[in-house]
Design an enzyme around this catalytic site. Structure first.
Site, PDB file in Angstrom:
ATOM      1  N   LYS A 116       9.894  12.670 -15.679  1.00  0.00           N
ATOM      2  CA  LYS A 116       9.788  12.821 -14.320  1.00  0.00           C
ATOM      3  C   LYS A 116       9.529  11.665 -13.615  1.00  0.00           C
ATOM      4  O   LYS A 116       8.813  10.652 -13.994  1.00  0.00           O
ATOM      5  CB  LYS A 116       8.921  14.084 -14.056  1.00  0.00           C
ATOM      6  CG  LYS A 116       7.585  13.757 -14.453  1.00  0.00           C
ATOM      7  CD  LYS A 116       6.775  15.138 -14.043  1.00  0.00           C
ATOM      8  CE  LYS A 116       5.077  14.879 -14.251  1.00  0.00           C
ATOM      9  NZ  LYS A 116       4.505  15.892 -14.068  1.00  0.00           N
TER      10      LYS A 116
ATOM     11  N   TYR B 128      -8.191 -11.693   3.993  1.00  0.00           N
ATOM     12  CA  TYR B 128      -8.697 -10.840   5.124  1.00  0.00           C
ATOM     13  C   TYR B 128     -10.033 -10.740   5.104  1.00  0.00           C
ATOM     14  O   TYR B 128     -10.534 -10.168   3.985  1.00  0.00           O
ATOM     15  CB  TYR B 128      -7.754  -9.798   5.365  1.00  0.00           C
ATOM     16  CG  TYR B 128      -6.392 -10.044   5.753  1.00  0.00           C
ATOM     17  CD1 TYR B 128      -6.203 -10.443   7.046  1.00  0.00           C
ATOM     18  CD2 TYR B 128      -5.394 -10.004   4.814  1.00  0.00           C
ATOM     19  CE1 TYR B 128      -4.685 -10.987   7.087  1.00  0.00           C
ATOM     20  CE2 TYR B 128      -4.011 -10.097   5.101  1.00  0.00           C
ATOM     21  CZ  TYR B 128      -3.639 -10.643   6.507  1.00  0.00           C
ATOM     22  OH  TYR B 128      -2.563 -10.717   6.713  1.00  0.00           O
TER      23      TYR B 128
END
EC number: 5.1.1.1
Length: 372
Positions: free
Chosen positions: A35, A261
């Site tokens: 899946k 950042y």
């Protein structure tokens, strides 16, 4: 020149891990769970590799979550039986289930009613889902005998009827809740004379008492260890996906200089920082902390600074040979032989391997290979 980030998929490792599941549960049939696009590895390619195994070694059935996933496999040429683990979502889907030759789980009363009202030209194998303690899908144990009796007397479903359930704590060292679920299912199976499908990946690896008629290995097929503490068996798993990139720039920093950042990481010494072509826009987890392990030229080093959309930065101060074009492995097997487990990376991201593997985004090309 193409951006260097790729997800290398080792199909031989996939087949090895499936063979390990069969070896561990050698009295059971092993359903291969593919899946979520085979946990991010490519469902058609993974199913094709398993289907190409010699007769007697290939999966007797595959498993997916929904009809759309099964249809994609059939369109890709996969002929192996496929189990719908969540069954149907609408009554109208039953005609497509029959046309595609699918097997299906049944977990709700409306699904039972839909099945009993449907008249397929050939029997549809049914897996009756029991809520033995996970408390997601399934019938409460006390309702199961009545539902079983209705299905087992219906000629279109009686020929291949299984009981299935899902363990909540098979990965844990404490077995108390696992034992409770197992005893519940054993009692039901004995009462009904029913075959059982219980064992997920951790139970396949470490709980032989739960193997039953079927096991259904999932994440272990892709080389991830689902156990709370690794076992001798789980250490034999081989990584299937290697998330591989290269250094695209190098920076020399003085003590105290920030990277990325918010300047979360600052150089504790004169440092060399490598910029790597991989970021959260590719599916690498933005929550990875400073110190998350990375392989550069086959040597362990660490993430330094916040992950950006398209890039991340690593400390290569102690890897003098690192330069533009040097291999970087975010998880998986380096060309130099070293291995970095996706499970270890996941712990630094405060998540699990499932989210990392299924989170690799479409712009990252998958590159499939066999060793032969």
């Amino acid at each position: 020149m193409a951006r260097p980030l790729v997800a290398d998929i080792d199909l031989d490792a996939l087949c090895h891990n499936y063979a390990l599941a069969r070896e561990l549960a050698n009295r059971s049939r092993a359903l291969a769970v593919i899946k979520a696009d085979a946990y991010g590895h490519g469902a058609v390619e993974s199913a094709s590799a398993l289907e190409s195994l010699p007769e007697g070694q290939r999966p007797p059935a595959l498993a997916v979550a929904c009809l759309e996933e099964a249809e994609a496999l059939r369109k890709g040429g996969i002929e192996t039986p496929i189990v719908l683990l969540e069954g149907i979502f609408e009554t109208q889907e039953l005609s497509r289930v029959e046309a595609l030759g699918l097997w299906m789980a049944v977990h709700s009363e409306w699904q039972v009613e839909a099945l009993l009202s449907y008249r397929p030209a050939r029997p549809i194998p049914v897996w009756l889902k029991v809520d033995s303690g996970m408390h997601r899908l399934g019938f409460p144990p006390e309702q199961v005998p009545a539902v079983w009796a209705r299905l087992v007397t219906a000629p279109q479903y009686a020929t291949d009827l299984q009981l299935m359930s899902h363990f909540a704590t098979a990965d844990a060292l404490d077995s108390a809740y696992f034992d409770r679920q197992l005893e519940c299912m054993r009692a039901l199976a004995e009462r009904l004379g029913a075959p059982l499908c219980l064992a997920n990946s951790p139970a396949t690896l470490a709980r032989p008492q739960a193997h039953g008629s079927w096991v259904r290995p999932g994440v272990m097929l892709y080389g991830s260890d689902p156990l709370e503490r690794p076992s001798a068996a789980s250490r034999r798993l081989e990584p299937v996906m290697t998330l591989r990139s290269e250094i695209i720039a190098v920076r020399d920093l003085a003590v105290g200089e920030p990277v990325g950042y918010a300047g979360r990481w600052r150089a504790p010494r004169p440092s060399r920082i490598a910029v790597v072509a991989c970021g959260y826009g590719d599916g690498y987890d933005r929550h990875a902390v400073d110190g998350t392990p990375v392989l550069v030229a086959g040597k362990r080093t660490v993430l330094a600074g916040k992950v950006s959309m398209d890039m991340l930065t690593v400390d290569v101060t102690d890897i003098p040979e690192a330069d533009i074009g040097t291999e970087v492995v975010l998880w998986g097997r380096s060309r130099y032989g070293a291995v970095l487990s996706v499970d270890e990376v996941a712990r630094y991201c405060d998540t699990i391997s499932y989210t990392l593997l299924t989170g690799i985004l479409p712009r990252v090309p998958r590159r499939y290979r066999r060793r032969a």
